[in-house]
Design a protein around this motif. Structure first.
Motif, short mmCIF file in Angstrom:
data_model
loop_
_atom_site.label_atom_id
_atom_site.label_comp_id
_atom_site.label_asym_id
_atom_site.label_seq_id
_atom_site.Cartn_x
_atom_site.Cartn_y
_atom_site.Cartn_z
N ASN A 1 0.18 -11.43 -3.00
CA ASN A 1 -0.37 -10.57 -4.04
C ASN A 1 -0.84 -9.23 -3.47
OD1 ASN A 1 -0.87 -10.74 -6.97
ND2 ASN A 1 -2.99 -10.32 -6.40
N TRP B 1 0.83 -5.45 -4.63
CA TRP B 1 0.13 -4.30 -5.20
C TRP B 1 0.10 -3.13 -4.24
CZ3 TRP B 1 -0.04 -4.11 -10.08
CH2 TRP B 1 -0.18 -5.27 -10.84
N ILE C 1 3.49 -1.40 -4.81
CA ILE C 1 3.54 -0.67 -6.07
C ILE C 1 2.79 0.66 -5.95
CG2 ILE C 1 2.90 -0.68 -8.51
CD1 ILE C 1 5.18 -2.57 -7.81
N GLY C 2 1.58 0.60 -5.42
CA GLY C 2 0.78 1.81 -5.29
C GLY C 2 1.40 2.82 -4.35
N TRP D 1 9.07 -3.12 -6.95
CA TRP D 1 8.68 -4.18 -7.87
C TRP D 1 9.30 -5.52 -7.50
CZ3 TRP D 1 5.09 -3.68 -11.74
CH2 TRP D 1 4.64 -2.38 -11.98
N PRO E 1 2.69 -12.14 -9.52
CA PRO E 1 1.44 -11.49 -9.12
C PRO E 1 0.32 -11.77 -10.12
CG PRO E 1 2.90 -9.89 -10.15
CD PRO E 1 3.68 -11.17 -10.03
N LEU F 1 -3.64 -10.16 -11.50
CA LEU F 1 -4.37 -8.89 -11.60
C LEU F 1 -5.59 -8.84 -10.69
CD1 LEU F 1 -4.12 -8.21 -15.44
CD2 LEU F 1 -2.82 -7.15 -13.57
N ILE G 1 -6.75 -7.94 -7.65
CA ILE G 1 -6.18 -7.13 -6.56
C ILE G 1 -7.14 -7.10 -5.38
CG2 ILE G 1 -5.32 -4.85 -5.92
CD1 ILE G 1 -4.68 -4.39 -8.88
#
Length: 505
Positions: A103, A107, A110-111, A152, A220, A222, A224
């Motif tokens: 996870n 993230w 993605i960032g 992704w 994933p 949320l 984070i």
């Protein structure tokens, strides 16, 4: 295609040990066999489809079309490498990666990809200035979407790689290749030129990312927490920098030729490199798909590890040298048969680059050795030194022409095997006489001799298609025949394996 499976016999003969539990040995044997089988299907089908569509596109597009996209590839590859940050291999190196690890990496990817796309979007005018080509402004911004889509699906790809889901990976690649290449051909037929190539790249990545989600059960959440990613970064940071320098190494010609020679020269070179990479990646991708997971599982026992590595090395040389030197032999005839005189300017470069391509799987296997031993720093410093020498040498040789630059590039990459072998000797005690004289050199010298004989036999033949067929036939018969007469163990075990399979089937 079944002939590739005999490498499994060589590997597993060493992996099985008296003190290894039977269930563990059987599980590893089965997973490796499946990994190798679908590695062949994955890479073989992708290269075959790429070749078929490539032949069509060669007759629809020009050197300029290929050149424009090739000049931008280095930026997308660098961005993709930064976005992934070496975490896929870092996750693979963990014995039991957890959901928190996956996870955090998801993230982070993605960032990072969002930030990099914004930076590259507004940096596009600098790319236009560097190449002095205004048409690259929106082409680059469109092409850069590919690495954002890739982010992704990175963790899903890592999950499948760790769990050796090569069958699913093969399906994903085949579907993505069929969809994106079909759209590419249609757009090229409609006259969209280099936009068709850019669309193929973006669509290929998008389809792969979507299908990774379909086949991977991991999802994933949320919640984070990036701390696991930062803990992995000590290992992955070296892989990140290594991959960056590998990217610079792979695309050095696209940058220098685009800057100093123009997009047409880049297109001529990229076509030669494309066919070379197709051949090399067929072997390279198959081996790299299972090398690190298998080597990681046997690294506790140095002797066992060394034997497994040597068997992999012999297999790579047995396949790669005749395949790539054979492609070098038929380069001129091959390009003439599929495209007439349109791409003959790439033939000489293709013949030379195939020599480099023959050694790519060997270098990759050595790199996997250092990574599987947890020594990403070794891989990093070796790659940085190699890349630095290549860039400096090519810049200095630029006034002497493209061919001289290519010859230097080949020589440095081949000679660098001595550096990889030095590290292998230090890390696992692999002796120079075993690796170079017994595992590599016999297949290399035999392949050179066979190709020389095939070239001499076909000298009187004027027709390109006939020369192509005779060269391939003579080379194959001589190579297999000489190995059989010499009672080469690697060939005889493959034949016994195929007979056994046929009898069971």
């Amino acid at each position: 295609m079944k002939a590739f499976f005999f490498v499994f016999l060589h590997i597993m003969n060493t992996i099985e040990e008296k003190n290894t539990p039977e269930s563990s040995s059987t599980s590893l044997r089965q997973r490796t066999a499946r990994g190798l089988m679908w590695g062949v299907v994955n890479n073989g089908s992708m290269q075959l489809l790429g070749a078929l569509f490539g032949v069509v596109l060669m007759n629809l597009l020009t050197q300029v079309d290929y050149g424009k996209v090739a000049m931008l590839t280095i930026f997308t590859q660098i961005a993709s490498t930064l976005q992934e940050s070496g975490f896929t291999q870092a996750l693979c190196n963990l014995e039991r990666p957890t959901h928190r690890d996956y996870n955090a990496v998801f993230w982070f990817n993605i960032g990072m990809s969002a930030i990099l796309y914004i930076i590259l979007f507004f940096s596009a005018p600098l790319i236009v200035w560097f190449y002095n080509d205004p048409s690259l402004l929106w082409l680059s911004r469109y092409l850069f979407l590919g690495f954002f889509f890739s982010s992704w699906g990175c963790v899903q790809r890592a999950w499948m790689f760790i769990n050796m889901k090569n069958r699913e990976s093969a399906i994903i690649v085949m579907v993505a290749m069929l969809v994106s290449s079909s759209v590419n051909v249609w757009m090229a037929w409609q006259g969209y030129g280099y936009w068709s190539l850019a669309t193929q790249t973006v669509l290929f990545i998008l389809v792969i990312s979507l299908m990774n989600w379909y086949f991977s059960p991991w999802r994933p959440t949320l919640h984070i927490d990036l701390r696991p990613a930062f803990r992995l970064f000590g290992f992955s940071s070296k892989l990140l920098l290594t991959n960056l320098f590998n990217t610079l190494n792979a695309h050095v010609f696209s940058v220098l030729l685009g800057r100093f020679y123009g997009d047409q020269s880049v297109g001529t070179y990229s076509q030669a490199r494309k066919w070379t990479d197709m051949g090399a990646n067929t072997v390279n991708g198959m081996v790299s798909g299972v090398a690190q997971p298998v080597l990681t599982q046997v690294r506790a026992d140095q002797e066992r590890y060394r034997n497994v590595f040597r068997k992999m090395l012999r297999f790579v040389c047995f396949v790669s040298f005749p395949a790539m030197l054979g492609l070098s032999l038929v380069a001129h005839d091959f390009l003439y048969v599929i495209s007439g005189t349109k791409w003959l300017s790439s033939a000489r470069l293709m013949s030379l680059l195939c020599v480099y391509g023959a050694f790519v799987p060997v270098s990759t296997l050595y790199a996997q050795l250092t990574i599987s031993m947890g020594r990403s720093g070794v891989n990093f410093f070796s790659t940085v030194a190699l890349c630095t020498l290549i860039w400096l040498g090519l810049i200095l040789l630029r006034p002497l022409g493209i061919e001289m630059m290519v010859l230097f590039f080949i020589a440095i990459n081949v000679l660098w095997l001595a550096v990889w072998q030095w590290w292998a000797h230090r890390l696992i005690g692999l002796r120079w006489t075993d690796a170079l004289l017994r595992d590599i050199l016999p297949f290399l010298l035999l392949s050179i001799g066979v190709m020389a004989a095939a070239w001499w036999v076909t000298l009187p033949i004027a027709q390109a298609w006939l020369s192509l067929m005779v060269k391939m036939t003579v080379a194959a018969i001589l190579y297999i025949g000489l190995l059989w007469v010499a009672k080469a163990k690697i060939l005889r075990e493959s034949v016994r394996y195929l007979r056994h399979k046929d009898a069971r089937d």
